[in-house]
Design a protein around this motif. Structure first.
Motif, PDB file in Angstrom:
ATOM      1  N   ALA A  46      -2.567  -2.513   6.483  1.00 48.82           N
ATOM      2  CA  ALA A  46      -1.405  -1.716   6.885  1.00 48.82           C
ATOM      3  C   ALA A  46      -0.148  -2.484   6.501  1.00 48.82           C
ATOM      4  O   ALA A  46       0.098  -3.583   7.001  1.00 48.82           O
ATOM      5  CB  ALA A  46      -1.422  -1.441   8.384  1.00 48.82           C
ATOM      6  N   ASP A  94      -1.639   3.304   7.015  1.00 49.86           N
ATOM      7  CA  ASP A  94      -1.234   2.724   5.737  1.00 49.86           C
ATOM      8  C   ASP A  94      -0.018   1.827   5.921  1.00 49.86           C
ATOM      9  O   ASP A  94       0.170   0.867   5.167  1.00 49.86           O
ATOM     10  CB  ASP A  94      -0.878   3.827   4.733  1.00 49.86           C
ATOM     11  N   ARG A 108       0.824  -1.210   0.000  1.00 44.10           N
ATOM     12  CA  ARG A 108       0.000   0.000   0.000  1.00 44.10           C
ATOM     13  C   ARG A 108       0.860   1.263   0.000  1.00 44.10           C
ATOM     14  O   ARG A 108       0.487   2.280  -0.595  1.00 44.10           O
ATOM     15  CB  ARG A 108      -0.936  -0.008   1.213  1.00 44.10           C
ATOM     16  N   VAL A 155       1.287   9.219   2.934  1.00 40.91           N
ATOM     17  CA  VAL A 155       1.236   7.935   3.632  1.00 40.91           C
ATOM     18  C   VAL A 155       1.249   8.201   5.131  1.00 40.91           C
ATOM     19  O   VAL A 155       2.057   8.996   5.623  1.00 40.91           O
ATOM     20  CB  VAL A 155       2.439   7.047   3.246  1.00 40.91           C
ATOM     21  N   LEU A 175       0.488   4.276  -2.764  1.00 43.16           N
ATOM     22  CA  LEU A 175       0.178   5.672  -2.447  1.00 43.16           C
ATOM     23  C   LEU A 175       1.267   6.612  -2.955  1.00 43.16           C
ATOM     24  O   LEU A 175       0.975   7.689  -3.487  1.00 43.16           O
ATOM     25  CB  LEU A 175      -0.009   5.825  -0.939  1.00 43.16           C
TER      26      LEU A 175
END
Length: 282
Positions: A77, A38, A6, A17, A10
């Motif tokens: 996460a 995140d 993730r 983030v 991003l």
């Protein structure tokens, strides 16, 4: 191809983030799983290095309901590990073991020189003769079974995706360098110029302020001057810079300054997290 990491997703989209440091143990992972971060950086530099316990902590980040409903096979996460070895210690085995458990990135403390940076990237890559963008050459040993299972992919797909981003555009591994000394600030431009594969810079305010003679005085003019240099160099090379001490009081300033990774205390939902997401337009 859907991103598993993730944080990289991003950063590729130019978004901010949000994350936090936490102890590398299952209890901390359970407490942090639903906070909304995140990224979660397991802190093994100043905490005990216990691989079986770290492995269990990774497992507690998985949400089997999320997997069953087809949202994603990866943790919401992204787990990243700050290893105990300083960048100059050439102790690649810490990174190897964390990656073999399924970590999506490594944060290297005390990276001071170009050679330190090159070692950090190389330790996270498999050696592969003749592949595109082959430098820095990989040093990671081969034992992918557990990581592939944790990622929810075949071993063959893991090999394809287990490379460092942005050196490998489809890579899912993030290499972050801790810049926490005057020497590191002075050498950062050369690091980013000469070593491809560095995806993140994280300022180590604690150690930097110690060296500058103003321990933990993060707003001291001399500390701020060095932090500003890191931000400028990161922007010059298009590498995101992270701030390790974000609170409700400084989140607006941190965003305005251009930090891309904002780290807060991970034990409970931090008011700065929601405030930061609102300010960042997320």
């Amino acid at each position: 191809m859907t991103r598993l990491n993730r944080v990289i997703d991003l950063l590729e989209r130019g978004e901010t983030v949000f994350g936090g440091f936490l102890s590398p143990d299952p209890t901390a992972a359970v407490g942090a799983r639903g906070v909304g971060y995140d990224a979660l950086i397991f802190e093994a530099e100043h905490k005990p290095w216990d691989v079986p316990v770290l492995k269990d902590a990774f497992q507690y980040l998985l949400d089997r309901r999320q997997i069953r409903e087809g949202e994603s096979i990866a943790p919401a996460a992204t787990p990243i590990v700050r290893v105990p070895a300083n960048g100059g210690e050439r102790s690649q085995w810490h990174a190897k073991q964390a990656l073999d458990l399924g970590a999506f990135g490594i944060i290297w403390p005390h990276v001071d020189t170009v050679e330190d940076a090159r070692n950090a990237v190389a330790a996270c890559r498999y050696p592969r003769i003749g592949r595109p963008a082959s430098e820095p050459s990989g040093l990671r040993g081969d034992s992918p079974a557990w990581a592939a299972r944790y990622w929810g992919v075949t071993t063959e797909e893991y090999y394809e995706r287990a490379d460092v981003w942005p050196l490998a555009p489809d890579g899912e591994l993030l290499v972050g360098l801790m810049i926490e000394s005057v020497e590191a600030v002075e050498n950062l431009d050369a690091m980013l110029e000469q070593v491809p594969g560095i995806g993140l810079i994280l300022i180590g305010e604690g150690d930097l302020s110690q060296e500058l003679g103003v321990p933990r005085q993060y707003e001291h003019p001399t500390v701020l001057e060095h932090k500003d240099q890191v931000l400028e160099i990161g922007a010059k090379h298009g590498v995101a810079v992270g701030h390790p001490h974000v609170t409700e009081k400084n989140v607006e300033q941190v965003l305005e300054q251009g930090y891309r990774l904002l780290l807060t205390a991970p034990v409970v939902r931090h008011p700065g997290l929601d405030r930061g997401r609102t300010l960042a337009g997320r």
